[in-house]
Write a protein that holds these residues in place. Structure first.
Motif, mmCIF file in Angstrom:
data_model
loop_
_atom_site.group_PDB
_atom_site.id
_atom_site.type_symbol
_atom_site.label_atom_id
_atom_site.label_comp_id
_atom_site.label_asym_id
_atom_site.label_seq_id
_atom_site.Cartn_x
_atom_site.Cartn_y
_atom_site.Cartn_z
ATOM 1 N N ARG A 295 0.789 -1.076 -0.155
ATOM 2 C CA ARG A 295 0.093 -0.041 0.056
ATOM 3 C C ARG A 295 0.975 1.244 0.038
ATOM 4 N NH1 ARG A 295 -4.402 1.189 4.855
ATOM 5 N NH2 ARG A 295 -2.674 2.413 5.729
ATOM 6 N N GLN A 296 0.759 2.310 -0.882
ATOM 7 C CA GLN A 296 1.647 3.114 -1.210
ATOM 8 C C GLN A 296 0.799 4.256 -2.177
ATOM 9 O OE1 GLN A 296 4.949 1.467 -2.907
ATOM 10 N NE2 GLN A 296 4.289 2.395 -4.935
ATOM 11 N N GLU A 297 1.412 5.461 -2.065
ATOM 12 C CA GLU A 297 0.738 6.702 -2.710
ATOM 13 C C GLU A 297 1.583 6.635 -4.316
ATOM 14 O OE1 GLU A 297 0.745 11.309 -2.733
ATOM 15 O OE2 GLU A 297 1.091 10.426 -0.998
#
Length: 558
Positions: A295-297
């Motif tokens: 999960r990341q931007e």
């Protein structure tokens, strides 16, 4: 007599504000579902509002009415008019005897500390009213359908007893009687209006919850229909496009990418056409190889992306879901994980079907459940709305829909199956047997576990086992309690009855885990196949006192 009503109605405005805030408060969804984890917030809300109603009381003396509004200083020979009983009775109806009793005790104690005529009676009656309304809660919720008349009766009875005790303890009976005659009607009017107000807010919240449940069920059905082609065709580009379009429409996703071992199966948004056949990026290939959630931007778009590993035809693969930064939270993450698990399960079923076809073909049954479901749907459309036949057909359709599923589904869908089963069980039984009217089935489900997955008919089979074996003759107090709640390291489903208990021989066989074909043997075997040693089934039974079956399941991974 009537001059105090405008003052007390102004206090009802404060109660209305409290009820409105509870209905709009995000946590109120858990409060109105009566989860055990919300006892302290619920108790704080009612105790603080009850004390507020005491402070906002009206002082009535021999010849004056004082309306201080929170600046209260009551004389010993004056009477305090307030709406605390509306709060106390409501606390018992919503929270049960513990919440109602503690609320009545604390609010009544505060009323006693304020002093004035009838302070002792006010404390005693406050505790009794909270306990009585809490004791009545289960019947009010299950049998009376949140009716208005019984709570009004509790308030009326409490005020009558409080007035009687106050007159008995008053040093000047004539003076006390004069004050009571002037205060009786305003007190009754204001407290009854307060209880009615809270119950109407509760009813509105329950209707909203029911509508939300229907919408969630409809959305789940649409998602399942989109996944159905996986079992026959596998994850082709067309099937992936259909699944992606449904997910984009029914969820908060803004983009979905399905990655195979060597190519992008589908990459689509709701604004641009689907792209497939491209090579995964190096970073995506690393994610696939590591088989770990990410999960990341996203640096280019500023969106939050979450990668979830899975397998396609036995090979490593994965799904990337993109969300707006403002819409992403832990709830969305858990929902996405459940969707990917469901997708992976359907792909696994497709692979199992392929292996089964290679190992040997079998003749298909002529009357499939889907065929019978289609016929009943046609009959159901022609049935008159609101008739028992219409309701029975709806329940039968729910059972047949569940019978066609082999995947795990959320507990709330399993509860819908259970309710459909119970509605049909009384119709199916012969007149000389126990019917559903003889047995009370009470559901106590924490909201936190409603979205946890179980395999089809798990809870329904446990209840069916109790219906078939626990009760041997008709009686007025037969009961089955179904509970589901989150524990520290797992979550629990309990089915408890007050029937005849299990024979010793059956308990010994179950303890030895011998092979068998009864419901409990089959359920234990299914739990072992589905979850392995992480799931357990315990049976606690006492002859002539009842049986409690406890199923412990692993918490879903976040």
């Amino acid at each position: 007599m009537l001059e105090q009503i405008p003052f007390l109605l102004s206090r009802l405005g404060m109660l209305a504000l409290l009820a409105f805030l509870l209905s709009q408060w995000r946590i109120s969804r858990y409060i109105f579902k009566m989860d055990r984890g919300m006892n302290l917030p619920l108790l704080f809300a009612f105790v603080s509002s009850g004390i507020l109603m005491n402070y906002a009381g009206i002082e009535l003396s021999q010849d004056t009415t004082i309306d201080p509004l929170l600046g209260l200083a009551v004389e010993k020979d004056a009477l305090l008019l307030d709406t605390r009983l509306a709060v106390i009775v409501t606390s018992g109806l919503i929270g049960g005897p513990v919440i109602g009793g503690i609320t009545g005790c604390l609010v009544g104690l505060h009323r006693y500390v304020l002093g004035s005529l009838g302070a002792e009676a006010g404390w005693i009656i406050a505790m009794l009213a909270g306990l009585a309304s809490g004791w009545y809660r289960k019947r009010w919720r299950l049998h009376d359908g949140y009716a208005l008349v019984p709570p009004i009766g509790i308030v009326l009875t409490a005020l009558l007893f409080e007035s009687g005790i106050t007159l008995l303890l008053a040093p000047d009976t004539a003076k006390a009687l004069d004050l009571m005659s002037r205060a009786a009607f305003p007190l009754l009017f204001a407290n009854i209006c307060g209880v009615v107000l809270f119950i109407m807010i509760l009813r509105t919240q329950l209707r909203l919850e029911g509508a939300l449940f229907v919408r969630q069920t409809e959305r789940s059905d649409r998602l399942l229909q989109a996944l159905q082609p996986l079992r026959k065709q596998g994850l082709t580009s067309e099937v992936a496009r259909q699944i992606g379009a449904t997910l984009l429409k029914e969820t908060k996703m803004q983009r979905i990418v399905v990655l195979g071992a060597t190519e992008v199966v589908i990459d689509m948004t709701d604004q641009q056409p689907a792209v497939c056949g491209e090579q995964p990026r190096r970073e995506e290939q690393r994610w696939i190889e590591a088989e770990e959630p990410v999960r990341q931007e996203d640096e280019q778009t500023g969106q939050i992306l979450s990668f979830h590993p899975m397998r396609i035809n036995g090979q490593k693969a994965g799904v990337i879901c993109y969300f707006s930064k403002d819409l992403f939270d832990d709830t969305v993450e858990r929902m996405t994980e459940q969707l990917v698990r469901l997708l992976a399960r359907e792909l696994h079923m497709h692979r199992e079907d392929q292996l089964l076809r290679l190992s040997g073909r079998k003749m298909k049954p002529m009357l499939h459940v889907s065929y019978l479901k289609g016929i009943i749907e046609e009959i159901q459309r022609t049935a008159d709305p609101g008739t028992p036949v219409k309701h029975q057909l709806n329940a039968l359709l729910q059972l047949l829909t569940a019978a066609t599923r082999h995947d795990e589904h959320p507990l709330r869908e399993e509860l819908a199956t259970l309710k459909a089963y119970l509605s049909l069980e009384g119709t199916r039984r012969r007149p000389n047997q126990l019917t559903s009217a003889d047995i009370t089935v009470d559901l106590d489900i924490e909201t936190a576990v409603e979205e946890y997955f179980v395999f089809p008919f798990l809870v329904t089979q446990l209840v069916d086992n109790a219906l078939r074996h626990a009760f041997v003759k008709a009686g007025r107090h037969h009961r089955i309690d179904v509970r589901a709640f989150k524990a520290t390291t797992d979550w629990v489903i309990e089915v408890t009855d007050n029937g005849q208990g299990m024979p010793l021989a059956v308990m010994q066989q179950l303890d030895q885990q011998e092979a068998g074909d009864s419901n409990l043997f089959l359920i234990r075997r299914a739990l072992n196949v589905t979850y392995g040693p992480a799931a357990t089934l315990y049976v606690h039974s006492i002859i002539h006192q009842g049986t409690r079956i406890e199923v412990r399941l692993p918490l879903p991974s976040l």
